[in-house]
Design a protein around this motif. Structure first.
Motif, PDB file in Angstrom:
ATOM      1  N   LEU A   1      37.538 -25.785  13.095  1.00 20.87           N
ATOM      2  CA  LEU A   1      36.448 -25.474  12.174  1.00 20.87           C
ATOM      3  C   LEU A   1      36.794 -25.909  10.752  1.00 20.87           C
ATOM      4  O   LEU A   1      35.924 -26.387  10.010  1.00 20.87           O
ATOM      5  CB  LEU A   1      36.153 -23.973  12.204  1.00 20.87           C
ATOM      6  CG  LEU A   1      35.479 -23.451  13.474  1.00 20.87           C
ATOM      7  CD1 LEU A   1      35.403 -21.925  13.451  1.00 20.87           C
ATOM      8  CD2 LEU A   1      34.073 -24.043  13.621  1.00 20.87           C
ATOM      9  N   GLU A   2      38.053 -25.760  10.380  1.00 19.10           N
ATOM     10  CA  GLU A   2      38.475 -26.210   9.044  1.00 19.10           C
ATOM     11  C   GLU A   2      38.336 -27.718   8.908  1.00 19.10           C
ATOM     12  O   GLU A   2      37.891 -28.225   7.871  1.00 19.10           O
ATOM     13  CB  GLU A   2      39.925 -25.770   8.799  1.00 19.10           C
ATOM     14  CG  GLU A   2      40.432 -26.020   7.393  1.00 19.10           C
ATOM     15  CD  GLU A   2      40.960 -27.430   7.183  1.00 19.10           C
ATOM     16  OE1 GLU A   2      40.904 -27.930   6.047  1.00 19.10           O
ATOM     17  OE2 GLU A   2      41.414 -28.035   8.179  1.00 19.10           O
ATOM     18  N   ARG A   3      38.693 -28.463   9.953  1.00 21.91           N
ATOM     19  CA  ARG A   3      38.525 -29.925   9.923  1.00 21.91           C
ATOM     20  C   ARG A   3      37.040 -30.303   9.868  1.00 21.91           C
ATOM     21  O   ARG A   3      36.658 -31.271   9.209  1.00 21.91           O
ATOM     22  CB  ARG A   3      39.162 -30.539  11.171  1.00 21.91           C
ATOM     23  CG  ARG A   3      40.675 -30.592  11.172  1.00 21.91           C
ATOM     24  CD  ARG A   3      41.207 -31.529  10.098  1.00 21.91           C
ATOM     25  NE  ARG A   3      41.312 -30.853   8.792  1.00 21.91           N
ATOM     26  CZ  ARG A   3      41.398 -31.475   7.640  1.00 21.91           C
ATOM     27  NH1 ARG A   3      41.365 -32.793   7.596  1.00 21.91           N
ATOM     28  NH2 ARG A   3      41.495 -30.802   6.509  1.00 21.91           N
ATOM     29  N   TYR A   4      36.206 -29.535  10.545  1.00 25.53           N
ATOM     30  CA  TYR A   4      34.763 -29.776  10.518  1.00 25.53           C
ATOM     31  C   TYR A   4      34.213 -29.612   9.101  1.00 25.53           C
ATOM     32  O   TYR A   4      33.425 -30.431   8.617  1.00 25.53           O
ATOM     33  CB  TYR A   4      34.070 -28.818  11.483  1.00 25.53           C
ATOM     34  CG  TYR A   4      32.587 -28.676  11.251  1.00 25.53           C
ATOM     35  CD1 TYR A   4      31.704 -29.698  11.597  1.00 25.53           C
ATOM     36  CD2 TYR A   4      32.060 -27.513  10.682  1.00 25.53           C
ATOM     37  CE1 TYR A   4      30.340 -29.568  11.381  1.00 25.53           C
ATOM     38  CE2 TYR A   4      30.708 -27.373  10.467  1.00 25.53           C
ATOM     39  CZ  TYR A   4      29.852 -28.399  10.809  1.00 25.53           C
ATOM     40  OH  TYR A   4      28.506 -28.278  10.578  1.00 25.53           O
ATOM     41  N   VAL A   5      34.643 -28.549   8.427  1.00 22.34           N
ATOM     42  CA  VAL A   5      34.192 -28.322   7.049  1.00 22.34           C
ATOM     43  C   VAL A   5      34.703 -29.429   6.136  1.00 22.34           C
ATOM     44  O   VAL A   5      33.975 -29.928   5.268  1.00 22.34           O
ATOM     45  CB  VAL A   5      34.667 -26.935   6.555  1.00 22.34           C
ATOM     46  CG1 VAL A   5      34.356 -26.752   5.072  1.00 22.34           C
ATOM     47  CG2 VAL A   5      34.021 -25.833   7.364  1.00 22.34           C
TER      48      VAL A   5
ATOM     49  N   CYS B   1      37.093 -22.931   2.149  1.00 21.68           N
ATOM     50  CA  CYS B   1      38.458 -22.736   2.658  1.00 21.68           C
ATOM     51  C   CYS B   1      39.387 -22.293   1.538  1.00 21.68           C
ATOM     52  O   CYS B   1      40.282 -23.039   1.111  1.00 21.68           O
ATOM     53  CB  CYS B   1      38.966 -24.016   3.314  1.00 21.68           C
ATOM     54  SG  CYS B   1      37.956 -24.563   4.704  1.00 21.68           S
ATOM     55  N   THR B   2      39.192 -21.093   1.058  1.00 22.11           N
ATOM     56  CA  THR B   2      40.051 -20.530   0.021  1.00 22.11           C
ATOM     57  C   THR B   2      41.199 -19.747   0.657  1.00 22.11           C
ATOM     58  O   THR B   2      41.190 -19.466   1.863  1.00 22.11           O
ATOM     59  CB  THR B   2      39.240 -19.605  -0.895  1.00 22.11           C
ATOM     60  OG1 THR B   2      38.700 -18.525  -0.102  1.00 22.11           O
ATOM     61  CG2 THR B   2      38.097 -20.364  -1.562  1.00 22.11           C
ATOM     62  N   VAL B   3      42.172 -19.387  -0.154  1.00 16.67           N
ATOM     63  CA  VAL B   3      43.322 -18.623   0.346  1.00 16.67           C
ATOM     64  C   VAL B   3      42.883 -17.256   0.860  1.00 16.67           C
ATOM     65  O   VAL B   3      43.333 -16.788   1.910  1.00 16.67           O
ATOM     66  CB  VAL B   3      44.381 -18.472  -0.765  1.00 16.67           C
ATOM     67  CG1 VAL B   3      45.522 -17.574  -0.286  1.00 16.67           C
ATOM     68  CG2 VAL B   3      44.921 -19.830  -1.183  1.00 16.67           C
ATOM     69  N   LYS B   4      41.982 -16.603   0.117  1.00 14.83           N
ATOM     70  CA  LYS B   4      41.516 -15.281   0.523  1.00 14.83           C
ATOM     71  C   LYS B   4      40.802 -15.331   1.857  1.00 14.83           C
ATOM     72  O   LYS B   4      41.027 -14.493   2.740  1.00 14.83           O
ATOM     73  CB  LYS B   4      40.587 -14.720  -0.554  1.00 14.83           C
ATOM     74  CG  LYS B   4      40.099 -13.310  -0.251  1.00 14.83           C
ATOM     75  CD  LYS B   4      39.206 -12.783  -1.355  1.00 14.83           C
ATOM     76  CE  LYS B   4      38.709 -11.373  -1.038  1.00 14.83           C
ATOM     77  NZ  LYS B   4      37.833 -10.844  -2.123  1.00 14.83           N
ATOM     78  N   ARG B   5      39.939 -16.326   2.031  1.00 18.08           N
ATOM     79  CA  ARG B   5      39.218 -16.445   3.299  1.00 18.08           C
ATOM     80  C   ARG B   5      40.152 -16.826   4.434  1.00 18.08           C
ATOM     81  O   ARG B   5      39.948 -16.422   5.579  1.00 18.08           O
ATOM     82  CB  ARG B   5      38.094 -17.468   3.155  1.00 18.08           C
ATOM     83  CG  ARG B   5      36.939 -16.963   2.292  1.00 18.08           C
ATOM     84  CD  ARG B   5      35.810 -17.945   2.231  1.00 18.08           C
ATOM     85  NE  ARG B   5      34.688 -17.402   1.474  1.00 18.08           N
ATOM     86  CZ  ARG B   5      33.577 -18.064   1.207  1.00 18.08           C
ATOM     87  NH1 ARG B   5      33.439 -19.316   1.644  1.00 18.08           N
ATOM     88  NH2 ARG B   5      32.608 -17.503   0.512  1.00 18.08           N
ATOM     89  N   THR B   6      41.177 -17.603   4.133  1.00 17.92           N
ATOM     90  CA  THR B   6      42.163 -17.943   5.161  1.00 17.92           C
ATOM     91  C   THR B   6      42.886 -16.694   5.649  1.00 17.92           C
ATOM     92  O   THR B   6      43.099 -16.514   6.857  1.00 17.92           O
ATOM     93  CB  THR B   6      43.179 -18.955   4.613  1.00 17.92           C
ATOM     94  OG1 THR B   6      42.497 -20.126   4.177  1.00 17.92           O
ATOM     95  CG2 THR B   6      44.202 -19.329   5.673  1.00 17.92           C
ATOM     96  N   LEU B   7      43.270 -15.822   4.736  1.00 19.56           N
ATOM     97  CA  LEU B   7      43.922 -14.566   5.123  1.00 19.56           C
ATOM     98  C   LEU B   7      42.971 -13.687   5.942  1.00 19.56           C
ATOM     99  O   LEU B   7      43.396 -13.021   6.895  1.00 19.56           O
ATOM    100  CB  LEU B   7      44.387 -13.821   3.870  1.00 19.56           C
ATOM    101  CG  LEU B   7      45.494 -14.505   3.054  1.00 19.56           C
ATOM    102  CD1 LEU B   7      45.786 -13.714   1.788  1.00 19.56           C
ATOM    103  CD2 LEU B   7      46.760 -14.672   3.883  1.00 19.56           C
ATOM    104  N   ASN B   8      41.687 -13.690   5.564  1.00 22.51           N
ATOM    105  CA  ASN B   8      40.700 -12.922   6.341  1.00 22.51           C
ATOM    106  C   ASN B   8      40.563 -13.482   7.757  1.00 22.51           C
ATOM    107  O   ASN B   8      40.425 -12.720   8.724  1.00 22.51           O
ATOM    108  CB  ASN B   8      39.343 -12.949   5.640  1.00 22.51           C
ATOM    109  CG  ASN B   8      39.342 -12.147   4.345  1.00 22.51           C
ATOM    110  OD1 ASN B   8      40.143 -11.219   4.181  1.00 22.51           O
ATOM    111  ND2 ASN B   8      38.467 -12.500   3.421  1.00 22.51           N
ATOM    112  N   VAL B   9      40.594 -14.816   7.881  1.00 22.43           N
ATOM    113  CA  VAL B   9      40.511 -15.444   9.201  1.00 22.43           C
ATOM    114  C   VAL B   9      41.723 -15.075  10.053  1.00 22.43           C
ATOM    115  O   VAL B   9      41.594 -14.785  11.253  1.00 22.43           O
ATOM    116  CB  VAL B   9      40.387 -16.977   9.063  1.00 22.43           C
ATOM    117  CG1 VAL B   9      40.575 -17.659  10.418  1.00 22.43           C
ATOM    118  CG2 VAL B   9      39.034 -17.353   8.480  1.00 22.43           C
TER     119      VAL B   9
END
Length: 233
Positions: free
Chosen positions: A29-33, A45-53
């Protein structure tokens, strides 16, 4: 070991077995974005959202294990936690319907993940065709294919116990070799494949890897890498 300790270990390993394909899906999904929505990639794709994922991956991956644990606590006597048994996840499978439910949920998980990977691959393929000169789209497509292959290996883990049961009925002497083979191919390999391939793509790592894996015979590659401006090994 005591069944209580075995259940805790089995729950952790069961969660990790789901975390691997869930992480691969999140990477797709990150590659898609990054390819299909490049202008919004930095915002999404921020650091905060990465931690939430990462937190969502752990919570989602732990659902099947906690479900089986709750069933064991609710249906079995408390003294079962003190009994000594050969440690296996099947210790929490107290009935046939529970095993059937576990298989259905696992198929549902992997169906959703494979569908997500297929969706990202199709979208990235469209971008790669319209912008054929963009090497990043081509690399992203290859990355998605790699993750799809890893997901298929993870999916094979669901089938391997049934294969082992049939082999056990035919020949009990080779069952340990079959389990060892399944563990290496369907558990270890999918988890090592990404790190290895991403490492081989790097020039420095590839040069050092070839040097050591050929016992120093590929010295030309190492010298060329040093001349190209890489660090001395």
């Amino acid at each position: 070991m005591p069944a209580g300790a075995c259940i805790v270990i089995s729950m952790l390993l069961g969660t990790l077995s789901y975390n691997t394909p869930l992480t691969l899906t999140a990477m797709c999904l990150e590659r898609y974005v990054a390819i299909c929505m490049p202008l919004r990639h930095g915002q999404i794709c921020t650091v905060k959202r990465t931690l939430n994922v990462i937190l969502i991956i752990w919570l989602t991956g732990s659902i099947p294990s906690f479900r089986d644990f709750i069933i064991v606590v609710a249906t079995e006597a408390k003294n079962i936690l003190c009994e000594r048994n050969l440690c296996n996840y099947d210790l929490m499978m107290r009935s046939s319907w529970q095993s059937y439910m576990r298989s259905v949920m696992a198929m549902l998980y992997f169906g959703v993940m494979l569908g997500t990977v297929a969706f990202t691959y199709v979208k990235i393929m469209k971008v790669a065709r319209t912008v054929s000169a963009d090497s990043s789209a081509s690399k992203a497509r290859n990355t998605i294919l790699l993750h799809a292959f890893q997901l298929m290996l993870c999916l094979a883990v669901l089938v391997s116990p049934f294969v082992e049961m049939e082999i056990f009925r035919i020949n009990q002497n080779i069952i340990s070799h079959i389990r060892y083979f399944n563990f290496i191919i369907f558990n270890i390999l999918p988890r090592c494949l990404s790190s290895f391939i991403y490492g081989v793509r790097d020039e420095k790592f590839r040069a050092v890897f070839l040097f050591y894996v050929t016992f120093g015979l590929v010295k030309v590659v190492l010298k060329m890498s040093v001349k190209a401006g890489t660090d001395h090994f």
